[in-house]
Design a protein around this motif. Structure first.
Motif, PDB file in Angstrom:
ATOM      1  N   ILE A 188      17.028  32.233  39.310  1.00 49.80           N
ATOM      2  CA  ILE A 188      18.095  31.780  38.418  1.00 49.80           C
ATOM      3  C   ILE A 188      18.743  32.964  37.712  1.00 49.80           C
ATOM      4  CG2 ILE A 188      18.522  30.576  36.228  1.00 49.80           C
ATOM      5  CD1 ILE A 188      18.580  28.720  38.606  1.00 49.80           C
ATOM      6  N   ASN A 189      17.942  33.955  37.321  1.00 51.31           N
ATOM      7  CA  ASN A 189      18.509  35.149  36.700  1.00 51.31           C
ATOM      8  C   ASN A 189      19.446  35.878  37.666  1.00 51.31           C
ATOM      9  OD1 ASN A 189      17.146  34.704  34.288  1.00 51.31           O
ATOM     10  ND2 ASN A 189      15.419  36.026  34.836  1.00 51.31           N
ATOM     11  N   LEU A 190      19.020  35.995  38.922  1.00 51.90           N
ATOM     12  CA  LEU A 190      19.889  36.609  39.928  1.00 51.90           C
ATOM     13  C   LEU A 190      21.162  35.796  40.118  1.00 51.90           C
ATOM     14  CD1 LEU A 190      17.428  37.640  42.809  1.00 51.90           C
ATOM     15  CD2 LEU A 190      18.554  39.153  41.166  1.00 51.90           C
ATOM     16  N   ALA A 191      21.007  34.468  40.151  1.00 53.76           N
ATOM     17  CA  ALA A 191      22.156  33.588  40.373  1.00 53.76           C
ATOM     18  C   ALA A 191      23.170  33.703  39.241  1.00 53.76           C
ATOM     19  CB  ALA A 191      21.677  32.143  40.527  1.00 53.76           C
ATOM     20  N   GLN A 192      22.698  33.752  38.019  1.00 53.76           N
ATOM     21  CA  GLN A 192      23.613  33.870  36.886  1.00 53.76           C
ATOM     22  C   GLN A 192      24.385  35.175  36.932  1.00 53.76           C
ATOM     23  OE1 GLN A 192      20.846  33.247  33.660  1.00 53.76           O
ATOM     24  NE2 GLN A 192      21.122  31.021  33.676  1.00 53.76           N
ATOM     25  N   ASN A 193      23.715  36.244  37.310  1.00 54.92           N
ATOM     26  CA  ASN A 193      24.411  37.525  37.464  1.00 54.92           C
ATOM     27  C   ASN A 193      25.436  37.462  38.588  1.00 54.92           C
ATOM     28  OD1 ASN A 193      22.961  38.768  35.389  1.00 54.92           O
ATOM     29  ND2 ASN A 193      21.354  39.499  36.769  1.00 54.92           N
ATOM     30  N   MET A 194      25.062  36.813  39.686  1.00 53.85           N
ATOM     31  CA  MET A 194      25.966  36.709  40.828  1.00 53.85           C
ATOM     32  C   MET A 194      27.220  35.918  40.477  1.00 53.85           C
ATOM     33  SD  MET A 194      26.292  37.528  44.116  1.00 53.85           S
ATOM     34  CE  MET A 194      24.614  37.877  44.677  1.00 53.85           C
ATOM     35  N   LEU A 195      27.076  34.895  39.654  1.00 52.64           N
ATOM     36  CA  LEU A 195      28.196  34.009  39.325  1.00 52.64           C
ATOM     37  C   LEU A 195      28.995  34.465  38.112  1.00 52.64           C
ATOM     38  CD1 LEU A 195      26.395  30.580  39.868  1.00 52.64           C
ATOM     39  CD2 LEU A 195      28.078  31.638  41.390  1.00 52.64           C
ATOM     40  N   HIS A 196      28.601  35.592  37.532  1.00 56.87           N
ATOM     41  CA  HIS A 196      29.315  36.098  36.356  1.00 56.87           C
ATOM     42  C   HIS A 196      30.802  36.279  36.674  1.00 56.87           C
ATOM     43  CE1 HIS A 196      29.942  38.182  32.578  1.00 56.87           C
ATOM     44  NE2 HIS A 196      30.580  39.140  33.234  1.00 56.87           N
ATOM     45  N   GLY A 197      31.648  35.782  35.791  1.00 62.67           N
ATOM     46  CA  GLY A 197      33.082  35.870  36.010  1.00 62.67           C
ATOM     47  C   GLY A 197      33.669  34.694  36.752  1.00 62.67           C
ATOM     48  N   THR A 198      32.826  33.756  37.158  1.00 65.36           N
ATOM     49  CA  THR A 198      33.291  32.514  37.785  1.00 65.36           C
ATOM     50  C   THR A 198      32.951  31.340  36.871  1.00 65.36           C
ATOM     51  OG1 THR A 198      31.261  31.834  38.955  1.00 65.36           O
ATOM     52  CG2 THR A 198      32.600  33.559  39.985  1.00 65.36           C
ATOM     53  N   SER A 199      33.381  30.145  37.248  1.00 65.18           N
ATOM     54  CA  SER A 199      33.020  28.933  36.502  1.00 65.18           C
ATOM     55  C   SER A 199      31.742  28.303  37.039  1.00 65.18           C
ATOM     56  CB  SER A 199      34.155  27.915  36.552  1.00 65.18           C
ATOM     57  OG  SER A 199      34.428  27.547  37.902  1.00 65.18           O
ATOM     58  N   GLY A 200      31.078  28.991  37.955  1.00 63.83           N
ATOM     59  CA  GLY A 200      29.852  28.466  38.541  1.00 63.83           C
ATOM     60  C   GLY A 200      28.735  28.309  37.525  1.00 63.83           C
ATOM     61  N   LYS A 201      27.905  27.296  37.721  1.00 67.15           N
ATOM     62  CA  LYS A 201      26.808  27.003  36.816  1.00 67.15           C
ATOM     63  C   LYS A 201      25.491  26.975  37.579  1.00 67.15           C
ATOM     64  CE  LYS A 201      29.743  24.187  33.789  1.00 67.15           C
ATOM     65  NZ  LYS A 201      29.941  22.845  33.195  1.00 67.15           N
ATOM     66  N   THR A 202      24.404  27.189  36.845  1.00 68.66           N
ATOM     67  CA  THR A 202      23.065  27.081  37.416  1.00 68.66           C
ATOM     68  C   THR A 202      22.195  26.251  36.488  1.00 68.66           C
ATOM     69  OG1 THR A 202      22.244  29.072  36.315  1.00 68.66           O
ATOM     70  CG2 THR A 202      23.252  29.362  38.488  1.00 68.66           C
ATOM     71  N   GLU A 203      21.166  25.659  37.058  1.00 65.69           N
ATOM     72  CA  GLU A 203      20.141  24.970  36.280  1.00 65.69           C
ATOM     73  C   GLU A 203      18.783  25.314  36.870  1.00 65.69           C
ATOM     74  OE1 GLU A 203      20.510  20.798  35.505  1.00 65.69           O
ATOM     75  OE2 GLU A 203      22.710  20.899  35.384  1.00 65.69           O
ATOM     76  N   ARG A 204      17.825  25.635  35.989  1.00 70.19           N
ATOM     77  CA  ARG A 204      16.478  25.883  36.475  1.00 70.19           C
ATOM     78  C   ARG A 204      15.749  24.539  36.544  1.00 70.19           C
ATOM     79  NH1 ARG A 204      11.340  29.343  34.063  1.00 70.19           N
ATOM     80  NH2 ARG A 204      10.053  29.046  35.954  1.00 70.19           N
ATOM     81  N   ALA A 205      15.509  24.084  37.745  1.00 66.81           N
ATOM     82  CA  ALA A 205      14.823  22.815  37.989  1.00 66.81           C
ATOM     83  C   ALA A 205      14.371  22.811  39.437  1.00 66.81           C
ATOM     84  CB  ALA A 205      15.742  21.627  37.727  1.00 66.81           C
ATOM     85  N   THR A 206      13.292  22.109  39.720  1.00 66.96           N
ATOM     86  CA  THR A 206      12.870  21.983  41.113  1.00 66.96           C
ATOM     87  C   THR A 206      13.768  20.968  41.814  1.00 66.96           C
ATOM     88  OG1 THR A 206      11.282  20.204  40.706  1.00 66.96           O
ATOM     89  CG2 THR A 206      10.479  22.474  40.449  1.00 66.96           C
ATOM     90  N   ILE A 207      13.846  21.112  43.102  1.00 70.55           N
ATOM     91  CA  ILE A 207      14.631  20.181  43.905  1.00 70.55           C
ATOM     92  C   ILE A 207      14.092  18.761  43.759  1.00 70.55           C
ATOM     93  CG2 ILE A 207      15.244  19.575  46.288  1.00 70.55           C
ATOM     94  CD1 ILE A 207      15.217  22.586  46.907  1.00 70.55           C
ATOM     95  N   GLU A 208      12.788  18.647  43.629  1.00 68.35           N
ATOM     96  CA  GLU A 208      12.173  17.324  43.517  1.00 68.35           C
ATOM     97  C   GLU A 208      12.474  16.663  42.186  1.00 68.35           C
ATOM     98  OE1 GLU A 208       8.897  19.938  45.499  1.00 68.35           O
ATOM     99  OE2 GLU A 208      10.651  20.220  44.199  1.00 68.35           O
ATOM    100  N   GLU A 209      12.520  17.424  41.093  1.00 66.70           N
ATOM    101  CA  GLU A 209      12.578  16.838  39.758  1.00 66.70           C
ATOM    102  C   GLU A 209      13.982  16.782  39.166  1.00 66.70           C
ATOM    103  OE1 GLU A 209       9.856  19.209  37.532  1.00 66.70           O
ATOM    104  OE2 GLU A 209       8.076  18.258  38.415  1.00 66.70           O
ATOM    105  N   TRP A 210      14.932  17.459  39.761  1.00 67.12           N
ATOM    106  CA  TRP A 210      16.282  17.453  39.198  1.00 67.12           C
ATOM    107  C   TRP A 210      16.867  16.048  39.230  1.00 67.12           C
ATOM    108  CZ3 TRP A 210      21.565  17.423  41.180  1.00 67.12           C
ATOM    109  CH2 TRP A 210      22.505  17.840  40.226  1.00 67.12           C
ATOM    110  N   GLU A 211      17.635  15.706  38.196  1.00 66.95           N
ATOM    111  CA  GLU A 211      18.295  14.404  38.131  1.00 66.95           C
ATOM    112  C   GLU A 211      19.589  14.461  38.944  1.00 66.95           C
ATOM    113  OE1 GLU A 211      17.198  11.657  36.777  1.00 66.95           O
ATOM    114  OE2 GLU A 211      15.368  12.560  35.950  1.00 66.95           O
ATOM    115  N   TYR A 212      19.678  13.647  39.962  1.00 64.71           N
ATOM    116  CA  TYR A 212      20.831  13.650  40.852  1.00 64.71           C
ATOM    117  C   TYR A 212      21.863  12.635  40.365  1.00 64.71           C
ATOM    118  CZ  TYR A 212      18.086  16.419  44.165  1.00 64.71           C
ATOM    119  OH  TYR A 212      17.347  17.410  44.771  1.00 64.71           O
TER     120      TYR A 212
END
Length: 254
Positions: free
Chosen positions: A82-106
């Motif tokens: 997630i830390n890498l992802a946030q750095n990668m998306l810096h300057g865009t409107s992209g968002k990240t959430e730290r959650a497992t694929i199993e537990e995330w609310e879809y």
């Protein structure tokens, strides 16, 4: 024992090894085998609302914005990723959430495209994930993912050697379920499924399957001839592309 995939990359030895491989490895399978096929399956991302399950460093999100996507949300259970992802998306409107694929609310009916790159073989309840993805897609929305090919996940005996593997062992293929593999300096838990298992789970979740691909190598993408020849011997990766039919469209019988 083994570590769950969402926690595996937070082991500092594993993470350091992973970063070194991604940054320095020539003819990386991610670059020469996986990405070209995913790009073909996804096509033009212009104006798409994208959910990325197991987003890793969110490199795909950065590229999707460069090509005109409307929105991007990356989900990953690893703090390091997630830390890498946030750095990668810096300057865009992209968002990240730290959650497992199993537990995330879809959330219901939110995305045009759900992708997952080499993450779903770490997930035990694959069929329930298919159902959740179906729910979160809009009508006509697509689910495109890559996993380690079942001929790879069936047995880890070929991993127990030093240097590049020259032989692969397919064993216990129809004994599906949990596997523990020593990889990148740690023991990780993966879940073996047959090709039929993936196909059937998608169908039971009411998806229409549009394409099934394997990681057939292309010579023009490789810098090294010997690596190209070795990659022709066995498929490393498996890909599916499926879509949610509209409520007024009946899925065809296959």
């Amino acid at each position: 024992m083994g570590t769950l995939g969402s926690e595996f990359y937070d082991d500092e030895v594993v993470f350091t090894t992973y970063m070194a491989r991604r940054e320095k490895r020539a003819d990386s399978p991610n670059d020469v085998l996986e990405k070209p096929i995913l790009d073909e399956l996804i096509g033009d991302p212009t104006n798409l609302r994208i959910l990325d399950l197991g987003c890793g460093n969110a490199e795909f999100g950065q590229e999707a914005f460069q090509r005109g996507c409307r929105s991007y949300l990356g989900i990953d259970g690893s703090e390091n990723m997630i830390n890498l992802a946030q750095n990668m998306l810096h300057g865009t409107s992209g968002k990240t959430e730290r959650a497992t694929i199993e537990e995330w609310e879809y959330p219901k009916s939110q995305f045009d495209l759900v992708i997952s790159r080499l993450a779903l073989h770490y997930i035990e309840p694959f069929e329930s994930i298919c159902t959740k993805v179906f729910r979160t897609l809009l009508d006509g929305g697509r689910f495109i993912f890559s996993v380690e090919h079942p001929v790879i996940t069936s047995s880890d005996q070929a991993w127990r050697t030093s240097g590049p593997r020259q032989h692969w062992i397919v064993d216990d293929y129809f004994e599906t379920g949990r596997r523990v593999t020593n990889w990148m300096g740690g023991d990780v838990i993966k879940y073996h499924r047959t090709v039929e298992d993936y196909f059937s789970a998608l169908r039971r979740a009411k998806f229409v399957i549009d394409d099934v691909r394997e990681s057939r190598p292309r010579r023009n993408l490789f810098g090294d001839e010997e690596t190209y020849k070795r990659r022709k011997r066995i498929p490393l990766l498996l890909f599916f592309s499926a879509h949610r039919p509209s409520a007024t469209t009946q899925a065809p019988v296959m």
